[in-house]
Motif scaffolding. Structure first.
Motif, short mmCIF file in Angstrom:
data_model
loop_
_atom_site.label_atom_id
_atom_site.label_comp_id
_atom_site.label_asym_id
_atom_site.label_seq_id
_atom_site.Cartn_x
_atom_site.Cartn_y
_atom_site.Cartn_z
N GLY A 105 27.07 11.16 15.07
CA GLY A 105 26.64 11.55 13.74
C GLY A 105 25.46 10.76 13.23
N ASP A 106 24.74 10.10 14.14
CA ASP A 106 23.60 9.25 13.77
C ASP A 106 22.60 9.31 14.92
N GLY A 107 21.44 9.88 14.66
CA GLY A 107 20.44 10.06 15.71
C GLY A 107 19.48 8.90 15.88
N SER A 108 19.76 7.76 15.28
CA SER A 108 18.87 6.60 15.38
C SER A 108 18.76 6.14 16.83
N VAL A 109 17.53 5.81 17.24
CA VAL A 109 17.27 5.43 18.63
C VAL A 109 16.62 4.05 18.68
N LEU A 110 17.08 3.24 19.60
CA LEU A 110 16.56 1.90 19.86
C LEU A 110 15.81 1.91 21.19
N ILE A 111 14.64 1.26 21.22
CA ILE A 111 13.89 1.10 22.46
C ILE A 111 13.94 -0.38 22.83
N GLU A 112 14.34 -0.66 24.06
CA GLU A 112 14.57 -2.05 24.50
C GLU A 112 14.09 -2.22 25.92
N ARG A 113 13.65 -3.43 26.25
CA ARG A 113 13.22 -3.72 27.61
C ARG A 113 14.34 -3.43 28.60
N TYR A 114 14.00 -2.79 29.71
CA TYR A 114 14.96 -2.51 30.77
C TYR A 114 14.72 -3.48 31.92
#
Length: 445
Positions: A193-202
């Protein structure tokens, strides 16, 4: 001590909690769906209430039905186990507002750690190492591309409200990011219910190491060692062991200190886990997330430290001191947990069915936390976990040898199961060396 406890869960974890409750003389109340009416946890509880049909949204995630069951049975407290409502801050608040005891961390801590971006920012402020990543949600594709360019590819695209290894994808370049961003966002909106996206080093080669914490009633936060969780399929754990073969005494001290700081930063009470990624090449570790509940793999910590974490949870919730001396916790030996799932051992696809044969292994250093017995039906409505096979030994080599014997002695017929995979893993040279990472299952396949 709490006198009556409603267990708001099912299967092996419900059975596990009920076992400790009954040992302590606490009346145990089970709630169950129509599909689970014949499972052992229902039979073993002092009282059981059906809270709805098989669909979890209408039963195990039905907060009002569970609260009504607590009221009708006179339960004093609610233990949520893991999954379902265990990390639902609104449910925790409602439980307490209804005058019941919540066996878990405070709702504010659950809220603070429930969003991965907020959790990262809090941890960074507390001096806990975090991987390079966004401090705010990537609200659209352009923002995601800009963030990834600054962080550097490859990147992990994560649902900020996700957990349990769900809602994650790796993007090696901008083209992949443009594909994966929309997928992750859509999944996050649908599932959380929350479309927030995090971008993080892989990090291509990384180990997954976590620390068990316990926030005591007096305000202290303890760290009960680390667990190695790098044997995974689809970012979900299959094997856990403690201590980690990758962690030196010096690194362990840093891990435990960081985990305590993490707990203190949110005023943590009760059991929880601080999950981290470890770069084996540099010995750097980074905060991944905090699970504000009891973990599936808690038995390995129990066996190494000689504590019953469910009992300690109940004592914290009741405002009581722990059963052990917090200043004299000493780990002993080595423990390994294997998650026995109803799934194909090659592709790991679910394989429900009726259990025709169920014979659990026994012997020195062998513990089985199971949710089923012969004659039960494994339905497609819930997680595929059948049982947790946990072994201990004086050292890792002895634990592995006992695990091999226990896997060979564990007889399951009916649903598909992954015991053959574990038989293979326990003879795999990479696993035996202890020098493995989260890519080990892919390399075995």
């Amino acid at each position: 001590m709490i006198e009556s406890l409603l267990v708001a869960n099912r299967g092996e974890i419900a059975r596990r909690i009920i076992r400790t409750a009954k040992r302590l003389g606490v009346r145990a109340v089970a709630v169950h769906s129509e599909a689970d009416a014949d499972l052992p946890f229902v039979v073993e509880a002092d009282e059981a209430v059906c809270v709805g049909p098989a669909n979890p949204a209408q039963s195990y995630r039905n907060a009002e039905a569970i609260l009504a069951a607590a009221e009708s049975t006179g339960a004093q407290a609610i233990h949520p186990g893991y999954g379902f409502l265990s990390e639902n801050a609104d449910f925790a608040r409602t439980v307490q507002a209804r005058g019941l005891v919540w066996v878990g961390p405070g709702a504010d801590a659950i809220t603070a750690m429930g969003d991965k971006i907020n959790a990262r920012n809090l941890m960074a402020a507390a001096g806990v190492p975090v991987a390079p990543g966004t401090t705010e949600p990537a609200t659209d594709l352009d923002a995601a591309v800009a963030a990834a360019t600054e962080i550097g590819y490859p990147v992990m695209v994560k649902a900020a409200a996700g957990g349990g290894g769900m809602g994650m994808a790796v993007a090696a370049d901008e083209a992949a990011l443009r594909t994966e961003y929309d997928k992750v966002r859509a999944f996050a909106e649908r599932m959380f219910g929350d479309g927030s996206v995090l971008i993080e080093r892989y990090f291509p080669r990384v180990r997954h190491v976590e620390v068990q914490i316990l926030g005591l009633a007096d305000g202290r936060v303890l760290a009960l060692g680390e667990r190695e969780c790098s044997v995974q399929r689809r970012n979900q754990k299959l094997v856990e062991e403690s201590p980690s073969p990758a962690v030196s005494p010096e690194l362990r001290a840093r891990f435990l200190a960081a985990a305590v700081r993490a707990g203190e930063a949110v005023g943590y009470r009760n059991a929880g886990t601080v999950e981290c990624l470890l770069d084996p090449a540099t010995q750097e570790f980074f905060f991944l997330e905090m699970n504000t509940r009891l973990q599936v793999e808690h038995p390995v910590t129990e066996l190494v430290y000689g504590v019953d974490l469910v009992e300690e949870q109940l004592r914290v919730a009741a405002g009581l001191a722990p059963t052990f001396d917090p200043d004299a916790l000493t780990p002993r030996g080595h423990a390994i947990e294997l998650r026995i799932n109803a799934e194909d051992p090659k592709r790991f696809l679910p394989g429900p069915g009726v259990i025709g044969t169920w014979v659990e292994p026994t012997g020195e250093g062998v513990r089985v936390d199971s949710g089923y017995v012969a004659g039960n039906t494994v339905t497609p409505f819930y997680d595929s976990l059948l049982a947790k096979l946990v072994v201990t030994g004086a050292d890792r080599a002895e634990a592995i040898e006992r695990a091999r014997t226990a896997v060979a002695d564990f007889a399951v017929a009916g649903p598909k199961n992954n015991l053959p995979f574990f038989a293979e893993l326990l003879t795999n040279g990479e696993f035996l060396s202890g020098d493995y990472d989260t890519g080990i299952v892919g390399r075995m396949r």
